[in-house]
Design an enzyme around this catalytic site. Structure first.
Site, PDB file in Angstrom:
ATOM      1  N   LYS A   1     -28.408  21.968  43.274  1.00 22.92           N
ATOM      2  CA  LYS A   1     -28.920  23.131  42.533  1.00 22.92           C
ATOM      3  C   LYS A   1     -30.411  23.265  42.789  1.00 22.92           C
ATOM      4  CE  LYS A   1     -30.722  23.953  38.485  1.00 22.92           C
ATOM      5  NZ  LYS A   1     -31.586  25.108  38.788  1.00 22.92           N
TER       6      LYS A   1
ATOM      7  N   GLU B   1     -34.176  27.862  39.957  1.00 24.03           N
ATOM      8  CA  GLU B   1     -33.794  29.281  39.832  1.00 24.03           C
ATOM      9  C   GLU B   1     -34.858  30.226  40.391  1.00 24.03           C
ATOM     10  OE1 GLU B   1     -33.997  26.928  37.596  1.00 24.03           O
ATOM     11  OE2 GLU B   1     -34.815  27.580  35.667  1.00 24.03           O
TER      12      GLU B   1
ATOM     13  N   GLY C   1     -38.476  16.843  39.562  1.00 25.14           N
ATOM     14  CA  GLY C   1     -38.941  17.885  38.652  1.00 25.14           C
ATOM     15  C   GLY C   1     -39.874  17.280  37.627  1.00 25.14           C
TER      16      GLY C   1
ATOM     17  N   GLY D   1     -36.828  15.103  33.450  1.00 25.99           N
ATOM     18  CA  GLY D   1     -36.391  13.812  34.008  1.00 25.99           C
ATOM     19  C   GLY D   1     -35.946  12.849  32.913  1.00 25.99           C
TER      20      GLY D   1
ATOM     21  N   GLU E   1     -37.839  11.711  40.711  1.00 25.65           N
ATOM     22  CA  GLU E   1     -39.185  11.936  41.259  1.00 25.65           C
ATOM     23  C   GLU E   1     -39.859  12.933  40.329  1.00 25.65           C
ATOM     24  OE1 GLU E   1     -40.550  10.439  43.772  1.00 25.65           O
ATOM     25  OE2 GLU E   1     -38.802   9.472  44.650  1.00 25.65           O
TER      26      GLU E   1
ATOM     27  N   CYS F   1     -46.825  17.701  42.942  1.00 29.21           N
ATOM     28  CA  CYS F   1     -46.744  16.475  42.131  1.00 29.21           C
ATOM     29  C   CYS F   1     -47.853  15.513  42.517  1.00 29.21           C
ATOM     30  CB  CYS F   1     -45.387  15.819  42.303  1.00 29.21           C
ATOM     31  SG  CYS F   1     -44.989  15.467  44.019  1.00 29.21           S
TER      32      CYS F   1
ATOM     33  N   GLU G   1     -50.394  16.588  33.349  1.00 29.58           N
ATOM     34  CA  GLU G   1     -50.280  17.403  34.552  1.00 29.58           C
ATOM     35  C   GLU G   1     -50.583  18.860  34.188  1.00 29.58           C
ATOM     36  OE1 GLU G   1     -46.264  17.679  36.091  1.00 29.58           O
ATOM     37  OE2 GLU G   1     -46.986  16.969  38.023  1.00 29.58           O
TER      38      GLU G   1
HETATM   39  P1  NAD Z   1     -38.447  21.345  35.993  1.00 33.40           P
HETATM   40  O1  NAD Z   1     -38.252  19.971  35.505  1.00 33.40           O
HETATM   41  O2  NAD Z   1     -38.684  22.418  35.020  1.00 33.40           O
HETATM   42  O3  NAD Z   1     -37.161  21.818  36.835  1.00 33.40           O
HETATM   43  C1  NAD Z   1     -36.692  21.084  37.938  1.00 33.40           C
HETATM   44  C2  NAD Z   1     -35.234  21.418  38.160  1.00 33.40           C
HETATM   45  O4  NAD Z   1     -34.474  20.966  37.048  1.00 33.40           O
HETATM   46  C3  NAD Z   1     -34.941  22.903  38.302  1.00 33.40           C
HETATM   47  O5  NAD Z   1     -33.940  23.103  39.269  1.00 33.40           O
HETATM   48  C4  NAD Z   1     -34.419  23.261  36.913  1.00 33.40           C
HETATM   49  O6  NAD Z   1     -33.575  24.397  36.913  1.00 33.40           O
HETATM   50  C5  NAD Z   1     -33.659  22.009  36.565  1.00 33.40           C
HETATM   51  N1  NAD Z   1     -33.427  21.791  35.127  1.00 33.40           N
HETATM   52  C6  NAD Z   1     -34.172  22.245  34.085  1.00 33.40           C
HETATM   53  N2  NAD Z   1     -33.629  21.834  32.919  1.00 33.40           N
HETATM   54  C7  NAD Z   1     -32.530  21.101  33.240  1.00 33.40           C
HETATM   55  C8  NAD Z   1     -31.549  20.407  32.466  1.00 33.40           C
HETATM   56  N3  NAD Z   1     -31.567  20.396  31.122  1.00 33.40           N
HETATM   57  N4  NAD Z   1     -30.565  19.754  33.119  1.00 33.40           N
HETATM   58  C9  NAD Z   1     -30.512  19.757  34.466  1.00 33.40           C
HETATM   59  N5  NAD Z   1     -31.394  20.405  35.247  1.00 33.40           N
HETATM   60  C10 NAD Z   1     -32.403  21.064  34.637  1.00 33.40           C
HETATM   61  O7  NAD Z   1     -39.609  21.255  37.079  1.00 33.40           O
HETATM   62  P2  NAD Z   1     -40.272  22.439  37.908  1.00 33.40           P
HETATM   63  O8  NAD Z   1     -41.121  23.228  36.981  1.00 33.40           O
HETATM   64  O9  NAD Z   1     -39.230  23.143  38.713  1.00 33.40           O
HETATM   65  O10 NAD Z   1     -41.176  21.599  38.939  1.00 33.40           O
HETATM   66  C11 NAD Z   1     -42.426  21.127  38.633  1.00 33.40           C
HETATM   67  C12 NAD Z   1     -42.369  19.654  38.260  1.00 33.40           C
HETATM   68  O11 NAD Z   1     -41.770  18.905  39.307  1.00 33.40           O
HETATM   69  C13 NAD Z   1     -43.753  19.054  38.100  1.00 33.40           C
HETATM   70  O12 NAD Z   1     -43.774  18.239  36.955  1.00 33.40           O
HETATM   71  C14 NAD Z   1     -43.930  18.212  39.356  1.00 33.40           C
HETATM   72  O13 NAD Z   1     -44.842  17.150  39.223  1.00 33.40           O
HETATM   73  C15 NAD Z   1     -42.550  17.746  39.593  1.00 33.40           C
HETATM   74  N6  NAD Z   1     -42.385  17.352  41.005  1.00 33.40           N
HETATM   75  C16 NAD Z   1     -42.306  16.027  41.318  1.00 33.40           C
HETATM   76  C17 NAD Z   1     -42.222  15.638  42.657  1.00 33.40           C
HETATM   77  C18 NAD Z   1     -42.128  14.189  43.053  1.00 33.40           C
HETATM   78  O14 NAD Z   1     -41.690  13.926  44.168  1.00 33.40           O
HETATM   79  N7  NAD Z   1     -42.516  13.247  42.222  1.00 33.40           N
HETATM   80  C19 NAD Z   1     -42.192  16.614  43.642  1.00 33.40           C
HETATM   81  C20 NAD Z   1     -42.273  17.943  43.277  1.00 33.40           C
HETATM   82  C21 NAD Z   1     -42.354  18.308  41.951  1.00 33.40           C
END
Ligand code: NAD
Length: 493
Positions: free
Chosen positions: A190, A193, A243, A248, A265, A299, A397
């Site tokens: 997935k 969005e 994410g 997480g 991650e 990130c 962050e």
């Molecule tokens: P997010 O956590 O909001 O969303 C990430 C993904 O999770 C999306 O596909 C979202 O639809 C999904 N999601 C949201 N709620 C969920 C749930 N309840 N159950 C399952 N899936 C769900 O993150 P974002 O805003 O898309 O990305 C930014 C974040 O990602 C930042 O905190 C960034 O640091 C982190 N990030 C980390 C790395 C790494 O490698 N450490 C790399 C890139 C981004």
């Protein structure tokens, strides 16, 4: 501030991408038939249109991945056969770099030049994973007595749910999928969005490369509606999530209820520590690049610098001057280095972080304001000084083009401030004194510490976080092993 505008004919000639999901080897709409537009954050126009997936789509996709895994359609192939297909996927990505970079640029608002770098970088990840498919191996022990031979083999973990964020959509997926496929797993994916485009294009490439039906399935849709069941479904063996730390934690808790394997991650608040004897020019460049790359939506963003008090005023002045020159504008302009912010919610969050810091006594040295364009969502490159280690802007962050400046008196204090957050993703140390660099590298709690460089990455080097920046590692020669279980076989004669 000079805002660079792009050649208008580029957008005028662009046709929105109407992507389809991939379930059981078929490109399809959601069972519900619902679709949603993606409005690009830089231009305010529809750049893509995608299925709005549902729980039923997830069920179909997981059944398909489960069936493909249980039949051994993929896991029973030899490492060479799997590697050959991964190499074809790498070639397929290489052939579509321009098209994929364009949708990545339009959906995220990142500069097209950076999107091109991201997509073409993925080619190497797929090739590297292909090499690992051929060398995945176990162990044998003939030291257990003459009558016993111990053999440890690696078997694929099974069906993996992969959930990815919007900031580097195709790169992050390429840190996961080829390594899981190299191990013999099947997958359901997935994407965020906000950024479905390149993931669905990758689905097309996977099919053309001859991946057996059902081995990879892609469902688009919202986090709770689609991502939620991908975590809790009984037929999923492992969840690989990139994410926010907030989501997480939730996923880890859900996975814990069924003791599923997880790889996480997550976020970071990464310090660059500047000692007086460093190469100033290189350090200033790295500070500016480190925080404004991908508009700080990274990130690994170097979102805070810790500067020795002795040089703080002069060094920070040099950073401000350099930052002032960073070209901001339409991400389709070839010189732009900072494009749009992903959406209005994110912009509001960033602005709130700056406002709170100001209220607590921090000073905005540069930027801090929205850039008004016709329809785009942009923020000026921002530098906030007089930041104290206990302020939110030093610890949380921000995920935008905002640099926090802190100062320190000595090495021990620098390391202590560097470690004073819940995150531990990456850090950098700038000094010509190798003893100081090594001591800091050893003592900083982070998965990666760069010394006299920042944000370099190699497929060969493991990547991941300490503390609340994650669990597990991606990339490196062990990346495939994370998608396997070890099985011990004892042979008795
Ligand atoms: P997010 O956590 O909001 O969303 C990430 C993904 O999770 C999306 O596909 C979202 O639809 C999904 N999601 C949201 N709620 C969920 C749930 N309840 N159950 C399952 N899936 C769900 O993150 P974002 O805003 O898309 O990305 C930014 C974040 O990602 C930042 O905190 C960034 O640091 C982190 N990030 C980390 C790395 C790494 O490698 N450490 C790399 C890139 C981004």
């Amino acid at each position: 501030m000079n805002f660079l505008k792009a050649d208008e004919t580029i957008l005028a000639n662009y046709k929105p991408y109407n992507g389809l999901m991939l379930i059981n080897g078929e490109f399809c709409d959601s069972v519900s038939r619902a679709r949603v537009d993606r409005i690009g954050p830089a231009h305010g126009i529809v750049v893509g249109n995608y299925p709005d997936g549902s729980r039923e789509d997830v069920d179909l996709a997981i059944s398909s991945a489960r069936r493909a895994f249980d039949k051994g359609d993929w896991s029973s192939l030899s490492g060479k056969e799997r590697a050959d297909i991964l190499l074809k996927v790498a070639d397929g990505i290489a052939a579509r770099v321009e098209e994929m970079a364009m949708i990545e640029c339009l959906e995220t608002g990142k500069p097209l030049t950076q999107a091109r770098g991201e997509v073409s970088g993925c080619v190497d990840l797929w090739r590297y994973a292909a090499s690992l498919a051929r060398t995945l191996h176990g162990e044998s022990y003939n030291s257990l007595g003459d009558a016993t031979l111990g053999v440890v083999i690696r078997q694929p973990v099974g069906v993996v749910s992969m959930i990815t964020p919007w900031n580097f959509p195709i790169w992050i997926l390429s840190q996961k999928l080829p390594f899981a496929l190299a191990a013999g797993c099947t997958a359901i994916i997935k994407p965020s969005e906000f950024t479905n485009g390149t993931t669905l294009m990758l689905g097309e490439i996977l099919q053309q490369a001859g991946l057996p039906r059902g081995v990879v399935n892609i469902v688009t849709g919202l986090g709770d509606k689609v991502g939620g069941p991908m975590v809790t479904h009984e037929h999923v063996d492992m969840i690989s999530f990139t994410g926010s730390t907030r989501v997480g934690r939730h996923i880890a808790a859900e996975a814990g209820r069924q003791l599923k394997k997880v790889s996480l991650e997550l976020g970071g608040k990464n310090p660059q520590i500047i000692f007086p004897d460093c190469d100033w020019e290189a350090a200033v460049d790295a500070v500016v690049f480190g925080v404004y790359f991908n508009a700080g939506e990274c990130c690994n963003s170097g979102s805070r610098i810790l500067v020795h008090k002795e040089i703080a005023d002069t060094f920070v002045r040099a950073v401000v001057e350099k930052a002032r020159q960073v070209p901001v504008g339409d991400p389709l302009h070839p010189e732009v280095k900072v494009g749009a912010i992903i959406n209005n919610n994110q912009l509001n969050t960033i602005e709130q972080a700056i406002k709170t810091a100001r209220e607590k006594g921090a000073e905005v040295l540069l930027g801090g304001k929205r850039i008004t364009t016709d329809k785009g969502i942009f923020l000026e490159p921002t530098i906030v000084s007089k930041v104290k280690p206990d302020m939110d802007i030093a610890r949380e962050e921000v995920f935008g083009p905002v640099l926090s400046v802190l100062t320190f008196d000595d090495k021990d204090q620098a390391i202590s401030i560097a470690n004073d957050t819940c995150y531990g993703l990456s850090a950098a140390v700038w000094s010509k004194d190798i003893d100081i660099c090594l001591e800091a590298a050893r003592k900083i709690h982070a998965g990666t510490v760069w010394v006299n460089t920042f944000l370099d990455g190699f497929a060969e080097l493991p990547f991941g976080g300490f503390k609340q920046s994650g669990l597990g590692r991606e990339l490196g020669k062990h990346a495939v092993e994370d998608y396997t279980e070890q099985k011990t076989i004892q042979l008795h004669s």
